[in-house]
Design a protein around this motif. Sequence first.
Motif, PDB file in Angstrom:
ATOM      1  N   UNK A 199     -22.541 -10.829  22.942  1.00  0.00           N
ATOM      2  CA  UNK A 199     -23.528 -11.854  23.279  1.00  0.00           C
ATOM      3  C   UNK A 199     -24.706 -11.181  23.961  1.00  0.00           C
ATOM      4  N   UNK A 200     -25.881 -11.269  23.311  1.00  0.00           N
ATOM      5  CA  UNK A 200     -27.070 -10.700  23.945  1.00  0.00           C
ATOM      6  C   UNK A 200     -27.708 -11.747  24.845  1.00  0.00           C
ATOM      7  N   UNK A 201     -27.840 -11.430  26.132  1.00  0.00           N
ATOM      8  CA  UNK A 201     -28.445 -12.359  27.089  1.00  0.00           C
ATOM      9  C   UNK A 201     -29.810 -11.827  27.491  1.00  0.00           C
ATOM     10  N   UNK A 202     -30.842 -12.557  27.086  1.00  0.00           N
ATOM     11  CA  UNK A 202     -32.212 -12.130  27.363  1.00  0.00           C
ATOM     12  C   UNK A 202     -32.583 -12.402  28.812  1.00  0.00           C
ATOM     13  N   UNK A 203     -32.228 -13.596  29.306  1.00  0.00           N
ATOM     14  CA  UNK A 203     -32.542 -13.905  30.698  1.00  0.00           C
ATOM     15  C   UNK A 203     -31.582 -14.950  31.241  1.00  0.00           C
ATOM     16  N   UNK A 204     -31.491 -14.990  32.555  1.00  0.00           N
ATOM     17  CA  UNK A 204     -30.640 -15.961  33.244  1.00  0.00           C
ATOM     18  C   UNK A 204     -31.491 -16.675  34.282  1.00  0.00           C
ATOM     19  N   UNK A 205     -32.390 -17.516  33.809  1.00  0.00           N
ATOM     20  CA  UNK A 205     -33.307 -18.182  34.729  1.00  0.00           C
ATOM     21  C   UNK A 205     -32.723 -19.511  35.195  1.00  0.00           C
ATOM     22  N   UNK A 206     -32.633 -19.698  36.502  1.00  0.00           N
ATOM     23  CA  UNK A 206     -32.128 -20.951  37.071  1.00  0.00           C
ATOM     24  C   UNK A 206     -30.816 -21.369  36.439  1.00  0.00           C
ATOM     25  N   UNK A 207     -29.960 -20.409  36.162  1.00  0.00           N
ATOM     26  CA  UNK A 207     -28.681 -20.734  35.577  1.00  0.00           C
ATOM     27  C   UNK A 207     -28.748 -21.062  34.103  1.00  0.00           C
ATOM     28  N   UNK A 235     -30.678 -19.925  16.425  1.00  0.00           N
ATOM     29  CA  UNK A 235     -31.744 -19.221  15.709  1.00  0.00           C
ATOM     30  C   UNK A 235     -32.738 -18.637  16.711  1.00  0.00           C
ATOM     31  N   UNK A 236     -32.991 -17.338  16.634  1.00  0.00           N
ATOM     32  CA  UNK A 236     -33.967 -16.706  17.523  1.00  0.00           C
ATOM     33  C   UNK A 236     -33.482 -16.651  18.966  1.00  0.00           C
ATOM     34  N   UNK A 237     -34.417 -16.421  19.882  1.00  0.00           N
ATOM     35  CA  UNK A 237     -34.061 -16.391  21.306  1.00  0.00           C
ATOM     36  C   UNK A 237     -34.140 -17.806  21.863  1.00  0.00           C
ATOM     37  N   UNK A 238     -32.993 -18.370  22.254  1.00  0.00           N
ATOM     38  CA  UNK A 238     -32.932 -19.773  22.685  1.00  0.00           C
ATOM     39  C   UNK A 238     -31.992 -19.919  23.866  1.00  0.00           C
ATOM     40  N   UNK A 239     -32.227 -20.963  24.661  1.00  0.00           N
ATOM     41  CA  UNK A 239     -31.253 -21.235  25.718  1.00  0.00           C
ATOM     42  C   UNK A 239     -29.934 -21.712  25.094  1.00  0.00           C
ATOM     43  N   UNK A 240     -28.815 -21.351  25.713  1.00  0.00           N
ATOM     44  CA  UNK A 240     -27.507 -21.755  25.195  1.00  0.00           C
ATOM     45  C   UNK A 240     -26.748 -22.439  26.329  1.00  0.00           C
ATOM     46  N   UNK A 241     -26.053 -23.508  26.014  1.00  0.00           N
ATOM     47  CA  UNK A 241     -25.330 -24.216  27.073  1.00  0.00           C
ATOM     48  C   UNK A 241     -24.095 -23.426  27.488  1.00  0.00           C
ATOM     49  N   UNK A 242     -23.622 -23.707  28.691  1.00  0.00           N
ATOM     50  CA  UNK A 242     -22.440 -23.021  29.219  1.00  0.00           C
ATOM     51  C   UNK A 242     -21.248 -23.190  28.291  1.00  0.00           C
ATOM     52  N   UNK A 260     -36.798  -3.945  37.958  1.00  0.00           N
ATOM     53  CA  UNK A 260     -36.735  -4.569  39.275  1.00  0.00           C
ATOM     54  C   UNK A 260     -35.299  -4.590  39.793  1.00  0.00           C
ATOM     55  N   UNK A 261     -35.134  -5.020  41.030  1.00  0.00           N
ATOM     56  CA  UNK A 261     -33.812  -5.006  41.652  1.00  0.00           C
ATOM     57  C   UNK A 261     -33.009  -6.264  41.337  1.00  0.00           C
ATOM     58  N   UNK A 262     -33.582  -7.156  40.518  1.00  0.00           N
ATOM     59  CA  UNK A 262     -32.926  -8.443  40.312  1.00  0.00           C
ATOM     60  C   UNK A 262     -31.889  -8.425  39.200  1.00  0.00           C
ATOM     61  N   UNK A 263     -31.269  -7.295  38.997  1.00  0.00           N
ATOM     62  CA  UNK A 263     -30.241  -7.228  37.972  1.00  0.00           C
ATOM     63  C   UNK A 263     -28.965  -7.907  38.454  1.00  0.00           C
TER      64      UNK A 263
END
Lengths: 325, 371
Positions: A199-207, A235-242, A260-263
């Motif tokens: 699973x490729x995770x591009x970002x984890x913004x606000x959960x 399809x593409x880069x999209x938010x995915x539900x838990x 950055x240090x926010x890893x």
Amino acid sequence: MLMHDLSSSVPNPLAGLKAKRLGRELAAAIGLSALAALGFAGDLRSGSFIATAQAQTTGRIVAAGGIVTEVLYALGLQDKIVGVDTTSQWPPEAQKEKKSVGYVRALSAEGVLSLKPSQIIAVEGAGPPDALALLKESGTPITMIPEALTPEAVVAKIAAIGKAAGAAEPAQQLAATVKTRFDELDRLRTGLPKQKRVLFVLSLQNGRTMVGGRNSTADAIIALAGGINAASAVEGFKPMTDEAIITAAPDVVLMMRFSSAHNATPDELFVMPAFSQTPAAKQKSLIRMDGLYLLGFGPRTPNAARDLMAELYPEAKVTQLSAAK
Amino acid sequence: MTLAVKQTPIASAAALAVLTAGHRRKSIIAVSALVGFCLLLMLLSLGAGAFAIAPGRVADILFAKLGFGPADLLDSREALVVLNIRMPRLLLGALVGAALAISGALMQGLFRNPLADPGLVGVSAGAGLAAAATIVLGDRFFLSAFAMKLPFAMLPFGAFFGGLVSTLALYLIATRQGRTSVATMLLAGVALGALAGSLTGLLAFISDDRQLRDLTFWSLGSLGGASWTKLSVVAPIVLPLLFAVPLLVRGLNALMLGEAEAYHLGVPVQRIKALAILLVALAVGASVASAGVIGFVGIVVPHLIRLSIGPDHRLLLPLSAVGGAALLVGADIVARLVVVPAELPIGIVTAFIGAPFFLWLLLRRGRIAEL
């Protein structure tokens, strides 16, 4: 003159240059208005002003698109580049050494022309179309490089960029090397144990988890590395539900390494409800790679895929090529 | 939304507009200063840019174009930059700026609301939605022969059409038995704006990274795509608004007293409303289609003019046009000089000037009511 005095007292020579340049622009513009207003322009027309024009320049390339810049640098043609776009992030010195013509899809016709390019090499999708039309009208040759995410396309892109830059021969060599590495990757893939779900995770913004679905660069690199994209329902880069993430059941989570240090550390990531229920959580298997290296789809791509493969299947004993990063 | 229907006694003295001698002198100074400033900015705009050209040479090229110089000069790259990049860009900027500012002034007069701007009649929301649809769905559904041949024309056409359709819808919603309620129109405008915004958000959701980038840049506006072709399409749609100003002035001044009062003064209120809304929809639709969404011009400029010369539409409308042209031409000079050879979206520049001003305006709302 005030502008000039100020600029000479600025310690940073670059800032000085900029101020000087702005001063010149302003002086030029004010001069023009004065001339036009007074109607003297006609008298000044004879002679010196006209002679300055059309010095035919060669080997001045504007590279619009990260892959164009990357290939030109890889071919050692960096001295020919006069301008790059903001997606040209590799090698890092490109942004420092070259003028920026802005985002590849929002180029400015006059801005590009001001660099007096002898050649523009742009990726497909560069624009806007109006700016491209004006650039064509100016007589500057423009080469468009098609976009695609297959190994064949990467090889073809390298050859096309080299040819446009007048370095067809070295580009063929580079393309051949890259092709060999892709072929090697094919062989390695056949010898892998059971394929893992990645699973490729591009970002984890606000959960909210943004994942790389099918037809994304992440999807393509996972396939090259011998994995299965766990988010292929998207399809593409999209938010995915838990819940969808739990259903996707990834064996491994792949993320970009940020400067950055926010890893998120594996500990932080795998306590999140969505991730705690996945097979990946059991082994805490989180892989981090440099985003550009991983998703760039340029000459470094076979290496990136191979590095990813090595991390995904440690038991297969794939040798990493990290030195080639 | 109380301000939507609040009938402020907008300086009834000015509505009856008898210009005193002092008033007139002040106005003449303001007019000449603004026109002079605008002309200066226009010359600056022709002379300044990423491509360094000596001022004398710019003049040479212009003279050569007019037939007073060597014609071979016109084949140079410099001539291309001056004549085919800067010139149409300057004219488009002036045209769009004038259209947006005049539309703002018209809307504020019509709605008797200091915060009204062309966005309120749904043009921007509709145009934005249609543009988003063209960007995101264009590749999938509109691949007709027409679109393949004219991909660059799809977005402006879509935006213009979307703006027009949504304005028409709004007008029909607000009109009952031949009477248009400005309050209904304002409220319906907010609702339709929200609807268009949500649909645009939906389109942004299903778009890929590239389309999302396009969407973002389009919504920030740019004069970068200016060309003579574009100008020749936009000008005939925008110019009627500028030329119709004299027809609207008297009615708008009377409207400051209130709708019923204006009607009893013999002003054809309904006709003025319909004409103004149609012209604004056309002009703003064409502006948005050609240069993207450029914020704050419509709201900032008329207020600046009103603060300096008062609310009389005889001066307010034409001066808003000049002021709008000046703001956009000036903002464009900044937009293309600060990050050369790249350029900033112009909406960033106008909003950077406009937003603080707008806040300041809100803080002084007491003063606005007096106007």
